[in-house]
Design a protein around this motif. Structure first.
Motif, PDB file in Angstrom:
ATOM      1  N   SER A  62      -6.713   8.700  -1.072  1.00  0.00           N
ATOM      2  CA  SER A  62      -7.650   9.369  -0.359  1.00  0.00           C
ATOM      3  C   SER A  62      -6.830  10.377   0.660  1.00  0.00           C
ATOM      4  O   SER A  62      -7.486  11.147   1.107  1.00  0.00           O
ATOM      5  CB  SER A  62      -8.462   8.618   0.791  1.00  0.00           C
ATOM      6  OG  SER A  62      -7.505   7.754   1.588  1.00  0.00           O
ATOM      7  N   GLY A  63      -5.781  10.175   0.845  1.00  0.00           N
ATOM      8  CA  GLY A  63      -4.812  11.133   1.957  1.00  0.00           C
ATOM      9  C   GLY A  63      -4.389  12.300   0.941  1.00  0.00           C
ATOM     10  O   GLY A  63      -3.926  13.373   1.887  1.00  0.00           O
ATOM     11  N   ASN A  90     -21.173   7.994   0.988  1.00  0.00           N
ATOM     12  CA  ASN A  90     -20.186   8.735   1.884  1.00  0.00           C
ATOM     13  C   ASN A  90     -18.695   8.135   2.105  1.00  0.00           C
ATOM     14  O   ASN A  90     -17.884   9.116   2.243  1.00  0.00           O
ATOM     15  CB  ASN A  90     -20.546   8.125   3.662  1.00  0.00           C
ATOM     16  CG  ASN A  90     -21.552   8.974   4.314  1.00  0.00           C
ATOM     17  OD1 ASN A  90     -21.998  10.111   3.800  1.00  0.00           O
ATOM     18  ND2 ASN A  90     -22.406   8.360   5.180  1.00  0.00           N
ATOM     19  N   MET A  91     -18.508   7.246   0.999  1.00  0.00           N
ATOM     20  CA  MET A  91     -17.142   6.714   0.688  1.00  0.00           C
ATOM     21  C   MET A  91     -16.801   6.883  -0.710  1.00  0.00           C
ATOM     22  O   MET A  91     -15.713   7.298  -1.152  1.00  0.00           O
ATOM     23  CB  MET A  91     -16.994   5.362   0.948  1.00  0.00           C
ATOM     24  CG  MET A  91     -17.027   4.783   2.263  1.00  0.00           C
ATOM     25  SD  MET A  91     -15.442   5.742   3.356  1.00  0.00           S
ATOM     26  CE  MET A  91     -14.052   5.111   2.604  1.00  0.00           C
ATOM     27  N   ILE A 144       0.960  -1.104  -0.044  1.00  0.00           N
ATOM     28  CA  ILE A 144       0.039  -0.068   0.044  1.00  0.00           C
ATOM     29  C   ILE A 144       0.661   1.354   0.063  1.00  0.00           C
ATOM     30  O   ILE A 144       1.764   1.470   0.810  1.00  0.00           O
ATOM     31  CB  ILE A 144      -1.009   0.146   1.353  1.00  0.00           C
ATOM     32  CG1 ILE A 144      -1.513  -1.206   1.566  1.00  0.00           C
ATOM     33  CG2 ILE A 144      -1.791   1.112   1.127  1.00  0.00           C
ATOM     34  CD1 ILE A 144      -2.508  -1.668   0.910  1.00  0.00           C
ATOM     35  N   LEU A 172      -6.724   3.608  -5.729  1.00  0.00           N
ATOM     36  CA  LEU A 172      -7.800   3.356  -4.730  1.00  0.00           C
ATOM     37  C   LEU A 172      -8.209   4.802  -4.100  1.00  0.00           C
ATOM     38  O   LEU A 172      -7.640   5.724  -4.051  1.00  0.00           O
ATOM     39  CB  LEU A 172      -7.494   2.921  -3.335  1.00  0.00           C
ATOM     40  CG  LEU A 172      -8.412   2.848  -2.311  1.00  0.00           C
ATOM     41  CD1 LEU A 172      -9.472   1.603  -2.390  1.00  0.00           C
ATOM     42  CD2 LEU A 172      -7.763   2.565  -1.050  1.00  0.00           C
ATOM     43  N   SER A 173      -9.586   4.981  -4.685  1.00  0.00           N
ATOM     44  CA  SER A 173     -10.250   6.389  -4.115  1.00  0.00           C
ATOM     45  C   SER A 173     -10.993   6.083  -2.781  1.00  0.00           C
ATOM     46  O   SER A 173     -10.504   6.136  -1.823  1.00  0.00           O
ATOM     47  CB  SER A 173     -10.852   7.080  -5.335  1.00  0.00           C
ATOM     48  OG  SER A 173     -11.368   8.301  -4.915  1.00  0.00           O
ATOM     49  N   GLY A 174     -12.563   5.520  -3.272  1.00  0.00           N
ATOM     50  CA  GLY A 174     -13.228   5.370  -2.140  1.00  0.00           C
ATOM     51  C   GLY A 174     -13.264   3.920  -1.499  1.00  0.00           C
ATOM     52  O   GLY A 174     -13.297   3.764  -0.642  1.00  0.00           O
ATOM     53  N   GLY A 175     -12.907   3.132  -2.824  1.00  0.00           N
ATOM     54  CA  GLY A 175     -13.005   1.946  -2.570  1.00  0.00           C
ATOM     55  C   GLY A 175     -14.050   0.978  -2.703  1.00  0.00           C
ATOM     56  O   GLY A 175     -14.059  -0.302  -2.788  1.00  0.00           O
ATOM     57  N   THR A 176     -15.108   1.636  -2.847  1.00  0.00           N
ATOM     58  CA  THR A 176     -16.358   0.872  -2.936  1.00  0.00           C
ATOM     59  C   THR A 176     -16.648   0.071  -4.160  1.00  0.00           C
ATOM     60  O   THR A 176     -17.481  -0.973  -4.111  1.00  0.00           O
ATOM     61  CB  THR A 176     -17.645   1.948  -3.033  1.00  0.00           C
ATOM     62  OG1 THR A 176     -17.613   2.961  -3.777  1.00  0.00           O
ATOM     63  CG2 THR A 176     -17.654   2.526  -1.510  1.00  0.00           C
ATOM     64  N   ASP A 203      -3.252   4.571  -2.415  1.00  0.00           N
ATOM     65  CA  ASP A 203      -4.514   5.110  -2.033  1.00  0.00           C
ATOM     66  C   ASP A 203      -4.397   6.461  -2.052  1.00  0.00           C
ATOM     67  O   ASP A 203      -3.577   7.545  -1.309  1.00  0.00           O
ATOM     68  CB  ASP A 203      -4.666   4.794  -0.286  1.00  0.00           C
ATOM     69  CG  ASP A 203      -5.784   5.160   0.437  1.00  0.00           C
ATOM     70  OD1 ASP A 203      -6.477   5.850  -0.150  1.00  0.00           O
ATOM     71  OD2 ASP A 203      -6.023   5.081   1.504  1.00  0.00           O
ATOM     72  N   MET A 257      -1.022  -1.014  -4.196  1.00  0.00           N
ATOM     73  CA  MET A 257      -2.253   0.064  -4.230  1.00  0.00           C
ATOM     74  C   MET A 257      -1.830   1.435  -3.828  1.00  0.00           C
ATOM     75  O   MET A 257      -1.357   1.582  -2.955  1.00  0.00           O
ATOM     76  CB  MET A 257      -3.360  -0.611  -3.132  1.00  0.00           C
ATOM     77  CG  MET A 257      -4.577   0.131  -3.418  1.00  0.00           C
ATOM     78  SD  MET A 257      -5.839  -0.592  -1.984  1.00  0.00           S
ATOM     79  CE  MET A 257      -5.802  -2.279  -2.197  1.00  0.00           C
ATOM     80  N   THR A 272       0.437   5.589   0.276  1.00  0.00           N
ATOM     81  CA  THR A 272      -0.475   6.436   0.984  1.00  0.00           C
ATOM     82  C   THR A 272       0.203   7.880   0.608  1.00  0.00           C
ATOM     83  O   THR A 272       0.628   8.394   1.648  1.00  0.00           O
ATOM     84  CB  THR A 272      -0.879   6.030   2.368  1.00  0.00           C
ATOM     85  OG1 THR A 272       0.637   6.191   3.135  1.00  0.00           O
ATOM     86  CG2 THR A 272      -1.406   4.815   2.564  1.00  0.00           C
TER      87      THR A 272
END
Lengths: 294, 152
Positions: free
Chosen positions: A53-54, A106-107, A6, A29-33, A51, A49, A8
Motif C-alpha cells: 500500500s505504500g 474504501n480499502m 512486515i 498485502l494490498s488492501g487487506g480485506t 505491504d 508480509m 513496507t
C-alpha cells in the motif's frame, strides 16, 4: 506465538528488492480485506508480509495511448469516482459498486481482487469482458504484460510466480458506439458474494440498429470467470428485440447446463441467470430508447 | 514493531504485534473500546472507524496499515461533555436500541457527512450498507441522519 515480519516498500525499487527475498511464507498485502481473514482463518502465525500500500507508483488512473491504466493499489471507491472509468468502462464501475460495502470498497484494491482470484470476483468478470491486460514486475525488475486469463488460475489461485506482483491493469479504450453493463446476483444487495455475475460489452450501430461486436463474460459459474462465445454469437449482428432477449436467456441457460450440471446450485442458477440477463440487457438497450427488452 | 499514527487528533507511537489488527490495538492497547468486534470478517460493520476521512472496517486492517494515517474513533465525537449532533440525532430519533451496532453506524454516517454534508437518502443507505442492525429496522437510523442534514 510465531514470528511475523512486515516489509513496507515505499516505491517500486524497494518493492523489487523485497521480491528478491520472497519465500514460501511470504504474503503480499494490498488492501487487506481478504488477507486479514485468510491469515486468521488458517491460523498463520509465521511468515513475512509485504505491504504494497505504500508504493505510490501503483496509485493512479490515467489514459495513455488509448489505454486506461489503473494502478494496482487503486481501491474500488476510487474506481467508482473516476471520470475515465465512468465514461468508458461502465461495467467496471458497476462491478466496483457491487463489491462488499462502503467500508470494504474504501480499502479493497483492484490488484488485490485479481491476485486473490476468487471465482466470484466482480472486477475480474468486468475486466475480462473489457479485454483487460495485466502488467506486473518481478524480482529482477523485469516488467511483464499478460492477458488477464493468463494471470488468474481460479478457485482463489493465481498464476503469478512467487516473486511477481501486479502493478497495473490496462483496459483498452473502446471506440465510439461501445457500451457495457455488469449485473450480479447474491443473497442480499450489499456485502454479498456473487452467486452469478455477468458483464457484457457491445458495439451498437445506431444507424442500422445492429449489434456489431459483443463480448459476454460470466463469473461464479466455473473456477474462474470466462468469455462465452456461444452466448456472444446469439447477440452478434442482431437487432435488439423481445425475441433476441429470449434467445439471449436460452443461450445463457445452456451455458449454465454445460458448466454446472449435477451441482446442487444448478436448478437455481439456470433460472436465476435469466433474471440477470434481463437486468443487463435492459441496462444496455434501455438507454438507447429502442425498447429492446420491454 | 513501532507504529506511529494519529488517533483522535493526538499523534502516538505504540509497540504492536506485527500480526495485530487495528481493532485489536484500539481496544487492547489504547483502551478505545467503542469499536466492537462483531463478525470479524467485514460483514457487520460494528468495528467501523474513520481512516484518512474514509469509513473502514478496523477488523480487516492490520495495525501497520495505519502507519502515518489519521484515525478517528467514536470516542472523539463527544467534545467537552457535549455529544456530536449526529449522536444527539440518533438518541432523539430512537436510532439506538441495544446499542451494539451504534458506534460503527455512527462512524459510517460521520464519514459520509464529512465528505458530503447534504447526502440523499440513497447515499445515506449506501453509506450504512456495511453496518448491520438487528433492532431498529434502519428507518430510525436513516431518519436520524436526515434530521442532521435538514437542520444544517
Amino acid at each position: 506465538m510465531g514470528n511475523f515480519h512486515i516489509k513496507t516498500p515505499n516505491n517500486i525499487e524497494e518493492l523489487v528488492s523485497c521480491l528478491k527475498e520472497v519465500e514460501d511464507k511470504t504474503y503480499l498485502l494490498s488492501g487487506g480485506t481478504d488477507l486479514v481473514i485468510k491469515l486468521r482463518k488458517n491460523k498463520i502465525y509465521t511468515g513475512t508480509m509485504i505491504d504494497l500500500s505504500g508504493v505510490k507508483e501503483m496509485k493512479y488512473i490515467k489514459v495513455e495511448n488509448d489505454i486506461i491504466q489503473i494502478g494496482a493499489n487503486i481501491t474500488f471507491s476510487e474506481i467508482i469516482e473516476n471520470k475515465y472509468i465512468s465514461q468508458h468502462c461502465t461495467c467496471l464501475k458497476e462491478a466496483a459498486q457491487r463489491v462488499g460495502s462502503t467500508q470494504i470498497r474504501n480499502m479493497a484494491t483492484i490488484g488485490g481482487n485479481i491476485s486473490n482470484a476468487a471465482p466470484c470476483a466482480d472486477s475480474i468478470t468486468a475486466l475480462m469482458a473489457l479485454g483487460a491486460k495485466i502488467k506486473g514486475i518481478n524480482s529482477n525488475g523485469e516488467v511483464w504484460v499478460r492477458e488477464l486469463d493468463e494471470v488468474v488460475l481460479g478457485a482463489e489461485k493465481n498464476k503469478l510466480a512467487p516473486d511477481e506482483v501486479i502493478t497495473e491493469i490496462n483496459v483498452p479504450l473502446l471506440g465510439g458506439g461501445y457500451k457495457s453493463s455488469f449485473g450480479k446476483i447474491g443473497s442480499r444487495t450489499a456485502v454479498t458474494i456473487a452467486k452469478l455475475n455477468m458483464a457484457v460489452v457491445i458495439k451498437y450501430n445506431e444507424i442500422d440498429g445492429v449489434i456489431e461486436d459483443v463480448t459476454v463474460a460470466l463469473g461464479a459459474l466455473a473456477p474462474k470467470a470466462f468469455i462465452s462465445n456461444t452466448v456472444g454469437k446469439v447477440l452478434l449482428s442482431e437487432k435488439p428485440s423481445n425475441e433476441l432477449l429470449v434467445n439471449f436467456k436460452n443461450a445463457l441457460i445452456q451455458e449454465v447446463d454445460i458448466a454446472i450440471k449435477g451441482r446442487a446450485s444448478h436448478p437455481y442458477k439456470r433460472i436465476a441467470i435469466t433474471g440477470l440477463a434481463e437486468d443487463v440487457y435492459n441496462c444496455l438497450f434501455k438507454v438507447m430508447e429502442i425498447g429492446g427488452g420491454n | 514493531m513501532q507504529l506511529q499514527f494519529t488517533i483522535n487528533g493526538e499523534q502516538i507511537t505504540v509497540d504492536v504485534n506485527p500480526r495485530a489488527r487495528l481493532l485489536d490495538i484500539l481496544r487492547d492497547k489504547l483502551g478505545l473500546t467503542g469499536a466492537k468486534e462483531g463478525c470479524g470478517e467485514g460483514e457487520c460493520g460494528a468495528c467501523t472507524i474513520i481512516m484518512d476521512g474514509l469509513a473502514v472496517n478496523s477488523c480487516l486492517i492490520f495495525a501497520h496499515q495505519a502507519r502515518g494515517k489519521e484515525i478517528i474513533t467514536i470516542e472523539s465525537l463527544e467534545k467537552d461533555g457535549e455529544l456530536d449532533q449526529l449522536q444527539k440525532a440518533f438518541i432523539d430519533s430512537g436510532a439506538v436500541q441495544c446499542g451494539y451496532c451504534t458506534p460503527g453506524m455512527l462512524m459510517s454516517c460521520k464519514a459520509l457527512l464529512m465528505r458530503n454534508p447534504k447526502p440523499t437518502e440513497t447515499e445515506i443507505r449506501t453509506a450504512i450498507e456495511g453496518n448491520l442492525c438487528r433492532c431498529t429496522g434502519y428507518i430510525k437510523i436513516v431518519n436520524a441522519v436526515n434530521s442532521v442534514v435538514t437542520n444544517k
